[in-house]
Structures are given as structure tokens and as C-alpha cells.
Design a protein around this motif. Structure first.
Motif, PDB file in Angstrom:
ATOM      1  N   HIS A 134       0.856  -1.192   0.000  1.00  0.00           N
ATOM      2  CA  HIS A 134       0.000   0.000   0.000  1.00  0.00           C
ATOM      3  C   HIS A 134       0.883   1.230   0.000  1.00  0.00           C
ATOM      4  CE1 HIS A 134       0.905   0.682   4.287  1.00  0.00           C
ATOM      5  NE2 HIS A 134       0.756  -0.625   4.436  1.00  0.00           N
ATOM      6  N   TRP A 135       0.339   2.358  -0.475  1.00  0.00           N
ATOM      7  CA  TRP A 135       1.101   3.598  -0.532  1.00  0.00           C
ATOM      8  C   TRP A 135       0.130   4.770  -0.407  1.00  0.00           C
ATOM      9  CZ3 TRP A 135       0.746  -0.175  -4.152  1.00  0.00           C
ATOM     10  CH2 TRP A 135      -0.031   0.082  -5.288  1.00  0.00           C
ATOM     11  N   ASP A 136       0.657   5.876   0.051  1.00  0.00           N
ATOM     12  CA  ASP A 136      -0.210   7.035   0.276  1.00  0.00           C
ATOM     13  C   ASP A 136       0.316   8.269  -0.431  1.00  0.00           C
ATOM     14  OD1 ASP A 136       2.002   7.467   1.791  1.00  0.00           O
ATOM     15  OD2 ASP A 136       0.944   7.845   3.678  1.00  0.00           O
ATOM     16  N   ILE A 137       0.823   8.073  -1.670  1.00  0.00           N
ATOM     17  CA  ILE A 137       1.407   9.181  -2.411  1.00  0.00           C
ATOM     18  C   ILE A 137       0.374  10.269  -2.711  1.00  0.00           C
ATOM     19  CG2 ILE A 137       1.002   8.171  -4.701  1.00  0.00           C
ATOM     20  CD1 ILE A 137       3.815   9.261  -5.472  1.00  0.00           C
ATOM     21  N   GLY A 138      -0.917   9.899  -2.771  1.00  0.00           N
ATOM     22  CA  GLY A 138      -1.964  10.889  -3.015  1.00  0.00           C
ATOM     23  C   GLY A 138      -2.748  11.232  -1.770  1.00  0.00           C
TER      24      GLY A 138
END
Length: 481
Positions: free
Chosen positions: A75-79
Motif C-alpha cells: 500500500h502507498w499514500d502518495i496521493g
């Protein structure tokens, strides 16, 4: 176009896929709403393949992360600042975004991001009704507050709110209208089109990077012509890519020439056809399409009305390359793209001398050398640039280019043409001349490269003799240099 029943059946199958079912169950168990939204829902009605899975929810970004962490491989939270969390679930990439209720001040380039609590409100702030569709999960309820299904059936683009409000909120949506018109083959609804023309100056609020990205997406569609026309006719192109509407040159009663604007659109169409049919590039290819669209932008500045009704455009290739570099830099394209596009424009007329008489092998080698790693793109652009309706002339040019490509292939096989280099390298040049590194080594290298291009392989010994003769003549002409 699927019927509503067929589209819902397709969406049901998508909802039952392992990725979507796992995600829907996790949000439902946590007490949050979750809906599949936008493109995947729209494309179910249009019988288009679905690549991206976009979801929206009433959960905040922190709450989204808490739900997806236990079920995601990554998972990633770049946005995250825009409410978007990305994840890989069951091998598929998904994006989940918190309901948005953005606020715009009508002046800044970016909205003040605000999160909302209502799916309907979130949908009504989206760009077009056909994208303002959602499928509530897991109960499979279609949500369509703005009549998007009817607009899909009618194949029209319309904004959920009044277009003046929607485009005022985010002027980039006007360029998105052009892109979706090309991508989906839809017409822009008259009031929406009128608002695009009225609000065209608002596009100046948008950053060059966002304009570049939207223009690129348009050019990478299967048929960009419709969208390019919309940008030109609405006046938006005059503000973001003014060199294109400038191609609509006035034609007087005494001097006649082909319509350069229409010609350029046809070159784009034909370049795409060659790009696909030849199959030697990763398609779609942005460099090919930019070069095709911009290849003649030097003509307005170089047009001369000659006696007898002729019109000339001397050196429009060089002027056009310079203009393209300037415009692409202003749009923040990367250096490799700028270099490739401008080089193609600079070279796009080179072939037409081939039909005046047979080129020597030296001329063919130089053509390949000058094109460098853009040779395949130059082949495509040059072929696409033939838009004459004179069948005999078109066939003559086509056969001539076939012959040129055959000669290139033959020389490439005989001489490893793609890797043509002098037969002495820099170290060997310095040893032969007894010099240290410096500009003179570059001069000598260029001399030997010209020999190689003019005469083909002559062998290292002969190359050394020619180099020494060149050096002696150079020294004699410049004593003490």
C-alpha cells in the motif's frame, strides 16, 4: 454500447472478482461505504476493457489505510493529501479516495482540498456526467444522480453542474472534454461547448505541467483529430498550443496552397496508422504524434507569396524545429522528448530530395547518421507527410521511400550502419597525431566520420593515412597552430 441490464451484469461480474469482493467485504465489515466509481462503471456500458479500479468511500485516508493494510500485499499514500490511498490487493492495483467536497476560489491553480460525507455530492462535483457514475458495494446499487447513463446512450459529454460553474472550478476540465471526445468518440453538448469557448482564457490558471499531461493524454488516444479540433475551435489551443491554430493560413484568390492545418491533422492520422501497422515502436508513441502535429508550424513565419501565384515556405523545417523546442519547453516536456520532436521536424523534408535523383550510398549513410535513434520515427513521419490526392504522385513517393528503406537495410547488413563510427577511435587518433586530448581530437574524429560516411569502410591503415594527410594539410594552412 451495452444495455443497462448488460452493463449491470458485467459490473456484477467485476464486483465478484477476488480483488473487488475482498475490498468490499473489508470496508463493509468496518462500517464504511465503498463504491466503484468513474471509468470502470462508464466502460462497462461502453464495452471497453477496464484496466484501473477506482473506488470512493466516506472513510478518511487514515481509516482507508487501517482497512486495507490487513488485506493488501502493498500500500502507498502518495496521493494522501488529496484523499487517495493506493494498494495492491489480490495482485491488482487499486486506488481508494475519500469523498471530495473541494472548494475553489476562482483564481488559484489548485482547489482547496476538502473531504465530504456524501457519495451523491462527490459525484456531482466530477467533470462529466458519464464519469459521475458509481456502483455501491457490496449491494450492487447503481448511483447516477446526473443522468450519466442517458448521456452514455446519446454519446454526449455534459457537466453534472452548469458548465460555467464546473469549468470555473477547474478549467482543465475543458481540455478533458477534448480528450474524452477523442477517446470515446462522443460529441460535446452545445451548452458545454459554448462554455469552453467563453471560458477559454481561464485555462491560463492551470499549470504548464497539468496542461502538458492532458495534451499528452489527448494525443495518445486512438484518434486525436476530434479533440484537437475542439481545442482549436474553442480558442483553448490558441492559449496552450498557439502554433496549431496559426496553421490555418489565409488563402487569397491569387496564391493557392494546401490547407496546412487540415494537412497536419491528416498527417497525425496517417502517422498513427503507420505507427500501428509497422509495429516497430511501443504504441501509442507520443514523440511521433507530437512531431506529426507540429511538423509544419514553421510555415506561417516563412510563407512567401511568389510571382505567378506560387507560395514558398523556405526553411520552415528549421524554423519549425526552433518553435517546437520553445513551445515544448514552455509546456515542461522532458528534454529527451523535446530533443526527439525537434530533430524529427528538422529532418522531415530531407527525404524529398531523394525523388529528384538517386542518392549515393554516402547520402543514405548520412540520412541514417543524422536520424540516429529517431530513424524509425522519421520513416513514419516522412511517409505520413504525403497527403496528396494525386494517386500517381503518392505512389511515386511511396515507392521511392520503399527503395530508400531497402537501401538502408542492405547497407545496414553490409556495414553495421546503425553503429557507423570512424575507423580510428579517440585514443588511436591521439597516438597517430601525437596530440593530447583537446578540440583537435574532435575535429579529427569528424573528419574520419565524414570519410566513413562518404566512402564506407576503408580499413584502419587507410584511415590512418587519410588522417595524417588531413593533419599535414591543416598544419600547412595554419602554421604554429
Amino acid at each position: 454500447m451495452h444495455s443497462v441490464a448488460e452493463a449491470l451484469e458485467r459490473l456484477k461480474g467485476l464486483a465478484e472478482s477476488p480483488t473487488v469482493a475482498t475490498l468490499a467485504a473489508a470496508f463493509d465489515a468496518a462500517g464504511f461505504e465503498l463504491s466503484l466509481v468513474g471509468g470502470p462503471v462508464r466502460d462497462a456500458f461502453l464495452d471497453r476493457s477496464t484496466n484501473d479500479l477506482d473506488f470512493t468511500t466516506d472513510a478518511t485516508p487514515d481509516e482507508i489505510l487501517a482497512v486495507v493494510k490487513p488485506i493488501a500485499e502493498a500500500h502507498w499514500d502518495i496521493g494522501r493529501e488529496f484523499g487517495t490511498i493506493g494498494a495492491k490487493i489480490q495482485g491488482h492495483t487499486v486506488e481508494i479516495t475519500t469523498y471530495r467536497a473541494d472548494e475553489y476560489d476562482g483564481a488559484s491553480r489548485k482547489p482547496e482540498v476538502a473531504f465530504g460525507t456524501s457519495l451523491v455530492d462527490d459525484l456531482e462535483r466530477r467533470d462529466f456526467t458519464v464519469n459521475a457514475l458509481a456502483l455501491r458495494l457490496p449491494r450492487l446499487e447503481l448511483v447516477d444522480p446526473s443522468g450519466g447513463v442517458e448521456d452514455l446512450i446519446a454519446r454526449v459529454l455534459r457537466t453534472p453542474s452548469r458548465p460555467e460553474v464546473s469549468f470555473g472550478d477547474d478549467p482543465l476540465r475543458m481540455m478533458r472534454a477534448a480528450r474524452f471526445a477523442s477517446q470515446l468518440g462522443f460529441e460535446v453538448e452545445p451548452d458545454t461547448l459554448a462554455a469552453m469557448s467563453a471560458l477559454a482564457p481561464e485555462i491560463d490558471r492551470i499549470s504548464a505541467e497539468r496542461v502538458r499531461d492532458e495534451l499528452s493524454k489527448l494525443l495518445l488516444t486512438g484518434s486525436p483529430r476530434r479533440g484537437i479540433r475542439l481545442l482549436v475551435e474553442s480558442g483553448i489551443a490558441a492559449r496552450v498550443l498557439p502554433e496549431v491554430p496559426a496553421l490555418e493560413l489565409e488563402i487569397d484568390e491569387h496564391h493557392h496552397h494546401k490547407d496546412v492545418y487540415e494537412h497536419s491533422l491528416t498527417v497525425v492520422d496517417q502517422a498513427i496508422d503507420y505507427e500501428v501497422s509497422r509495429g516497430r515502436l511501443d504504441s501509442p508513441d507520443l514523440v511521433v504524434r507530437l512531431a506529426a502535429l507540429l511538423h509544419d508550424i514553421g510555415k506561417p513565419a516563412t510563407r512567401r507569396l511568389e510571382p505567378g501565384g506560387a507560395v514558398s515556405f523556405h526553411h520552415h523545417d528549421m524554423v519549425g524545429a526552433k518553435l517546437a523546442r520553445r513551445r515544448l519547453r514552455a509546456l515542461r516536456f522532458d528534454n529527451d522528448t523535446i530533443k526527439a520532436v525537434s530533430r524529427l521536424i528538422e529532418l522531415h523534408l530531407r527525404f524529398f530530395g531523394y525523388t529528384d535523383g538517386a542518392w549515393t550510398d554516402s547520402a543514405v549513410r548520412r540520412y541514417v547518421r543524422d536520424a540516429g535513434d529517431q530513424l524509425e520515427r522519421l520513416h513514419i513521419l516522412t511517409r505520413a507527410d504525403v497527403t496528396t490526392r494525386n494517386r500517381r504522385k503518392a505512389d511515386r513517393l511511396g515507392f521511392a521511400y520503399d527503395d530508400l528503406e531497402e537501401r538502408i537495410a542492405r547497407l545496414a547488413e553490409e556495414e553495421e550502419l546503425a553503429a557507423v563510427r570512424p575507423e580510428l577511435d579517440g585514443q588511436e587518433i591521439m597516438a597517430a597525431l601525437g596530440v593530447r586530448p583537446g578540440p583537435v581530437v574532435g575535429e579529427a574524429y569528424k573528419f574520419l566520420l565524414d570519410v566513413r560516411l562518404d566512402e564506407g569502410p576503408i580499413g584502419p591503415d587507410a584511415a590512418r593515412e587519410r588522417l595524417l594527410a588531413w593533419w599535414a594539410a591543416r598544419e600547412a594552412a595554419s602554421p604554429g597552430a
